[in-house]
Scaffold this active site. Structure first.
Site: not given
Length: 332
Positions: A120, A144
């Site tokens: 990501t 995250y």
């Protein structure tokens, strides 16, 4: 069919199901593993072998690898909501980092040669320059992003010690749906802007929240690089082919189009596509959200046999809307 079997973890989820379609369209043998916590069993085509289970179960993963003669893994399973990761970091380190460690060990033990990881842009944190290239500092600002970065680091170390190469594909904002209507974003309670907006357009939501209008961007709202999910799935297939062609090579690549759209620009585009005026409600900033995330995509274009085929915000929205209408019919 060509090549060894590809295990797709999280293959009943949004991006994973599109990767399965890309692999099938290319004639590649596929097996899917998903715990169905957020994935949908019906998202996996009937012809594809399916194993319900958790990737942290190394014995089960090892059995799947052996039974299906898995030579490559595309790893999508994990938790993906940034604000939730701030509120519940241990969930993210369990589902994304610890579970990935178990999966990687099972892959090494089972003799898997290639590993493609769903990473990501959140690993970059708040970028110093925009667009962001792959050599930018990786300083995540939320659990995250950190949970994904830790998995990238594990893969680096494992690839140096074992006969397995990897690709870490750093996604920017994924949206849209399969143009043929075979899959799309079906997760209940999704937080991605285009998904939320098309839910509002089809009457599933009453409004769209705009989280923060005081960012250092042209209109004060967050700017993101939106990539069509089918283009992203095609990038995974191209990455697999690159890893197979050069077994000693590892790849870290941004997946985006190289330009951003603000929240308000996206909502204006949704209004145009739907010929509606969706209600917008201004809210405060969400924890862990940087002002802008735009990919420098020179490296993926020069490295892989891949070119975006659906690089158009209106088309991304139209495909997402068509899927949302299909979902509404399915549930009615």
């Amino acid at each position: 069919m060509s090549g060894s079997t590809v295990l797709v973890t999280g293959g009943a989820g949004y991006i994973g199901s599109h990767a399965v379609l890309a692999l099938l369209d290319a004639g590649r043998p596929v097996v899917v593993m998903d715990n169905l916590v957020t994935g949908m069993r019906w998202a996996v085509p009937e012809a594809v072998p399916f194993q319900e289970g958790d990737i942290a179960d190394m014995d089960l993963v090892g059995d799947v690898i052996a039974r299906h003669q898995v030579g490559a893994i595309m790893h999508f399973a994990g938790s993906i909501i940034v604000p939730e990761s701030v509120e519940n970091p241990l969930k993210y380190y369990r589902n994304n980092t610890a579970a990935s460690r178990a999966l990687i060990e099972a892959a090494v033990t089972g003799g898997v040669s290639h590993f493609i990881f769903s990473s990501t842009a959140a690993t970059y944190g708040t970028p110093e320059v925009s667009p962001i290239d792959e050599d930018a500092p990786q300083r995540p600002i939320n659990p995250y992003g950190m949970s994904k970065l830790m998995t990238e680091r594990m893969l680096e170390d494992v690839a140096a010690a074992h006969p397995m190469n990897f690709a870490a594909l750093r996604y920017f904002n994924v949206a849209g749906a399969d143009p043929k209507g075979r899959s799309g974003q079906s997760t209940v309670g999704a937080t991605h802007l285009i998904k939320v907006a098309v839910e509002a357009a089809t009457g599933k939501r009453g409004h769209v929240g705009v989280y923060g209008t005081d960012y250092d961007t042209p209109d004060g709202t967050g700017v993101r690089d939106y990539i069509h999910v089918s283009d992203l799935a095609a990038a995974h297939l191209a990455a697999l082919e690159a890893l197979e062609a050069e077994p000693a090579r590892n790849l870290k690549l941004n997946c985006g189009y190289g330009r951003g759209a603000s929240v308000l620009e996206v909502l204006d585009a949704v209004d145009r596509v739907t010929n509606m005026s969706i209600e917008r409600r201004i809210e405060g900033r969400r924890a862990g959200d940087p002002a802008a995330l735009v990919a420098a995509n020179d490296r993926i274009l020069s490295t892989l046999d891949w070119r975006p085929a659906r690089d158009d915000l209106g088309q991304i929205i139209a495909d997402a809307l068509a899927w949302e209408r299909q979902l509404a019919e399915r549930r009615s």
